[in-house]
Enzyme design. Sequence first.
Site, PDB file in Angstrom:
ATOM      1  N   TYR A   1      42.914  57.747  45.584  1.00  0.00           N
ATOM      2  CA  TYR A   1      42.283  59.002  45.415  1.00  0.00           C
ATOM      3  C   TYR A   1      43.231  60.184  45.057  1.00  0.00           C
ATOM      4  CZ  TYR A   1      39.855  63.238  46.212  1.00  0.00           C
ATOM      5  OH  TYR A   1      39.266  64.675  46.101  1.00  0.00           O
TER       6      TYR A   1
ATOM      7  N   ARG B   1      43.492  58.061  65.281  1.00  0.00           N
ATOM      8  CA  ARG B   1      43.481  57.081  64.149  1.00  0.00           C
ATOM      9  C   ARG B   1      44.791  57.060  63.257  1.00  0.00           C
ATOM     10  NH1 ARG B   1      38.217  58.877  60.976  1.00  0.00           N
ATOM     11  NH2 ARG B   1      39.320  60.849  61.027  1.00  0.00           N
TER      12      ARG B   1
ATOM     13  N   LYS C   1      44.450  62.310  41.249  1.00  0.00           N
ATOM     14  CA  LYS C   1      44.229  63.631  41.308  1.00  0.00           C
ATOM     15  C   LYS C   1      45.537  64.136  40.788  1.00  0.00           C
ATOM     16  CE  LYS C   1      40.171  64.905  42.795  1.00  0.00           C
ATOM     17  NZ  LYS C   1      39.129  65.155  42.020  1.00  0.00           N
TER      18      LYS C   1
ATOM     19  N   SER D   1      43.309  68.270  44.767  1.00  0.00           N
ATOM     20  CA  SER D   1      42.945  68.341  46.095  1.00  0.00           C
ATOM     21  C   SER D   1      44.315  68.414  46.819  1.00  0.00           C
ATOM     22  CB  SER D   1      42.280  66.939  46.558  1.00  0.00           C
ATOM     23  OG  SER D   1      42.472  66.565  47.960  1.00  0.00           O
TER      24      SER D   1
ATOM     25  N   LEU E   1      24.128  62.074  38.636  1.00  0.00           N
ATOM     26  CA  LEU E   1      23.311  62.388  40.040  1.00  0.00           C
ATOM     27  C   LEU E   1      23.367  61.232  41.007  1.00  0.00           C
ATOM     28  CD1 LEU E   1      19.769  62.974  38.148  1.00  0.00           C
ATOM     29  CD2 LEU E   1      21.480  64.504  38.914  1.00  0.00           C
TER      30      LEU E   1
ATOM     31  N   PHE F   1      28.128  68.729  45.599  1.00  0.00           N
ATOM     32  CA  PHE F   1      28.425  69.683  46.819  1.00  0.00           C
ATOM     33  C   PHE F   1      29.046  70.823  46.107  1.00  0.00           C
ATOM     34  CE2 PHE F   1      31.648  70.828  49.958  1.00  0.00           C
ATOM     35  CZ  PHE F   1      31.039  71.624  50.560  1.00  0.00           C
TER      36      PHE F   1
ATOM     37  N   ASP G   1      25.768  65.131  34.720  1.00  0.00           N
ATOM     38  CA  ASP G   1      26.171  64.813  35.882  1.00  0.00           C
ATOM     39  C   ASP G   1      25.357  63.449  35.938  1.00  0.00           C
ATOM     40  OD1 ASP G   1      25.833  64.077  39.024  1.00  0.00           O
ATOM     41  OD2 ASP G   1      26.439  66.150  39.150  1.00  0.00           O
TER      42      ASP G   1
ATOM     43  N   ALA H   1      33.636  63.358  39.867  1.00  0.00           N
ATOM     44  CA  ALA H   1      34.821  62.643  40.539  1.00  0.00           C
ATOM     45  C   ALA H   1      34.168  61.677  41.450  1.00  0.00           C
ATOM     46  CB  ALA H   1      35.876  63.405  41.131  1.00  0.00           C
ATOM     47  N   GLN H   2      34.786  60.436  41.771  1.00  0.00           N
ATOM     48  CA  GLN H   2      34.846  59.474  43.228  1.00  0.00           C
ATOM     49  C   GLN H   2      35.612  60.512  44.192  1.00  0.00           C
ATOM     50  OE1 GLN H   2      34.769  57.981  46.225  1.00  0.00           O
ATOM     51  NE2 GLN H   2      36.751  57.536  45.389  1.00  0.00           N
TER      52      GLN H   2
END
Length: 307
Positions: free
Chosen positions: A142, A266, A146, A118, A34, A11, A32, A76-77
């Site tokens: 996550y 939530r 980072k 992030s 993919l 993205f 990458d 990254a994940q």
Amino acid sequence: MNILVTGGTGFIGSHVLEQLNTKDDVQVVVYDNLSSGSISHVPERMELVEGDVRDHQALEAVFAVHSFDAVIHLAAQTMVPFSVAQPLLDCQINLGGVLHILECCRTYGVPHVLFSSSAAVYGDNPNVPLKETEAVMPTSPYGVTKMTTEQYLRVYHDLYGIDATVFRFANVYGERQGERGEGGVVSIFCKLLSQGKGVTVFGDGWQTRDFVYAGDIAHAIICGLSLKGFHIINVSTGKETSLNELIRCFALAVGTQVAVTYTEPRQGDILRSVLSNAALEQQLHLTPEMTLEQGIAKTYIWYKENQ
């Protein structure tokens, strides 16, 4: 300038490649696996190497035959729920991958790494707008990867002289988000509304986020190529936007009222989130240009035409 972009078919990577492609003095290699991107995002004049950042041997083979001036590390994940469900795999991809990158940079003399961090590193911090000097307290595996990567970059700068620029992204949105699993509230709303469906909001809709367009993110990364030393910079609008305001922007883009179902909040959701962009202005002389109304319209049109 010769640049390696990891995760370039994804993205944010697709927006970075799109902008780099306009620069005649830049040569780009894309690395990458993919898993969350598309070959179609890679411009013809760029070289694509299919590989995983966890594969040190494959990665080193790329460094051995190129002389890179910088690495833009986006591979990254990216999904918080995945990291909560599978923290070990999340660590292997995000931390193992960056260490392979850094070791290749050290071995082959690459002087600069630019990294996609992030707002997740800040955790649920009420001291908004959050500045880069705030304590980091991530609430997910996550976010921990980072945060830890930022420290590795600092140490590699101090020990080995590798320049490192960390960009902490706010809530990024734009065309091509969510194609292969990467998602966010904007891409979710785009998909539902482009199918003529309504949207669901958890809570009363007055929770806020800092929505920044992916093209502005890419522009900041590319401007950061000129930096020397170690830097941590938020990339954000510096503006709080409620989900209700976001829905108003969608109504303008769609041309009709949006059907909204409000449901229970939530557990663990952050009520307010906005990052200061003062450092971005001071160090790179940038402020994001895309307004939310323009960006949502642009993103929605893309989804409606492509999904």
